[in-house]
Design a protein around this motif. Structure first.
Motif, short mmCIF file in Angstrom:
data_model
loop_
_atom_site.label_atom_id
_atom_site.label_comp_id
_atom_site.label_asym_id
_atom_site.label_seq_id
_atom_site.Cartn_x
_atom_site.Cartn_y
_atom_site.Cartn_z
N MET A 62 0.84 -1.21 0.00
CA MET A 62 0.00 0.00 0.00
C MET A 62 0.88 1.26 0.00
O MET A 62 1.99 1.25 0.54
N GLN A 63 0.35 2.34 -0.60
CA GLN A 63 1.06 3.62 -0.55
C GLN A 63 0.85 4.26 0.82
O GLN A 63 -0.12 3.92 1.51
N PRO A 65 -0.74 6.52 3.30
CA PRO A 65 -2.00 7.25 3.20
C PRO A 65 -1.78 8.76 3.35
O PRO A 65 -0.82 9.19 3.99
N GLU A 66 -2.72 9.55 2.76
CA GLU A 66 -2.56 11.00 2.72
C GLU A 66 -2.36 11.60 4.14
O GLU A 66 -1.54 12.48 4.34
N GLN A 68 -1.08 10.26 6.82
CA GLN A 68 0.27 10.01 7.34
C GLN A 68 1.31 10.83 6.60
O GLN A 68 2.33 11.23 7.16
#
Ligand code: HEM
Length: 288
Positions: A62-63, A65-66, A68
């Motif tokens: 996963m990338q 998250p915005e 974080q």
């Protein structure tokens, strides 16, 4: 222990925290969007881009998250400017209080710079051992981050800590950075300000700032989470101090404005409780 309880105990502070957070998102996210829209290249490979490119393997690649991402950016900016600023203030305060150190440092700087271009270049710093010693002594005596915490678990960690075993699920250890660099068993006269200890023959001559070989001081932490901005911070501190000392004589202000080394233990930085006040006399340089 339970951070979420805070929002019930301190609703007004919680509200302020949320408002601050929204403000950060308001400023950072459009900039992130702009970076996302740019084609990555070697020239524009920034910190934000490196976090955007990260994949978290444990969470199925996963990338980040915005939310974080916003936290990481604010940590990066805050750590960078506030800790360097605080360290600079402690250094200049010590130079005000120790005019003999200031004079010796200015002589070193002028010796390197004088007669040439008349200003300090990046490369000049590596030829100024006393400047490095002054900065090291300042961050030894006044580490701006007084402790680092680690979650530790397992037998190996217990052995390293010198205890028979750790509680199930591990525990948090608080490493007292300030105490380590003022340990009288390691540093002679640890509370004094003496850059000479980092010069050849001194006890700190080959000090290891990363803590891989030994830990005599750890103002930038140690191990895998050691401060990634360490080299930049050391460069900035050296550059700012060199220029400030070359351009001005720093004298102690009178009466109530005199240097006060009382510490203010904020979170997470230790700063001067009362900001530095000094009398600055501009210096004239004769260039060829
Ligand atoms: C005198 C200046 C500075 C001091 C004393 C300092 C000190 C520290 C310390 C003690 C830590 C915690 C390390 C650990 O947990 O073991 C840390 C982390 C960090 N520092 Fe610095 N720092 C400074 C400047 C900078 C600069 C200039 C940057 C960025 C350009 C920076 C970026 C960071 C970041 C991103 C972390 C978090 C690393 C992580 O959690 O893995 N710091 N710093």
């Amino acid at each position: 222990m339970y951070p979420w309880i805070g929002k019930f105990l301190y609703p007004s502070r919680w509200g302020k925290l949320l408002a601050f957070r929204r403000q950060q998102e308001h400023y950072f996210l459009p900039l992130v969007a702009e970076i996302k829209s740019q084609k990555p290249s070697q020239d524009n490979y920034s910190y934000v881009r490196s976090v955007l490119d990260l994949r978290i393997h444990e969470l199925g690649d996963m990338q980040v998250p915005e939310g974080q991402l916003v936290s990481l950016i604010s940590e990066f900016l805050g750590n960078a400017s506030d800790s360097t600023g605080a360290a600079l203030e402690w250094t200049m305060a010590n130079l005000v209080k120790h005019p003999e150190v200031q004079t010796k440092l200015r002589a070193e700087i002028n010796n390197i710079v004088c007669g040439s271009k008349g200003f300090i270049e990046d490369a000049d710093l590596s030829r100024m051992p006393y400047l490095r010693a002054v900065v090291l002594e300042s961050i030894r005596r006044h580490p701006t981050i007084p402790f680092v915490m680690r979650h530790v678990d397992g037998d190996e960690a217990a052995k390293a800590l010198g205890v028979s075993r750790l509680p199930r699920g591990g525990t948090t250890v608080n490493f007292l950075v300030g105490k380590i660099s003022r340990n009288p068993e390691v540093w002679s006269n640890p509370m004094s300000f003496s850059p000479e200890r980092f010069m050849p023959g001194g006890e700190g001559e080959s000090v290891d700032l990363t803590g891989t070989r030994e830990i005599k001081m750890m103002p930038f932490g140690a191990g895998r989470r050691v401060c990634p901005g360490m080299t930049l911070a050391m460069f900035h501190l050296g550059y700012f101090v060199a220029n400030l000392v070359r351009e001005f004589e720093w004298l102690e202000a009178d009466g109530d404005e005199a240097v006060d080394f009382t510490e203010y233990h904020g979170f997470p930085f230790t700063t001067m409780k009362r900001g530095l006040r000094a009398r600055l006399v501009p210096l004239v340089h004769l260039t060829k």
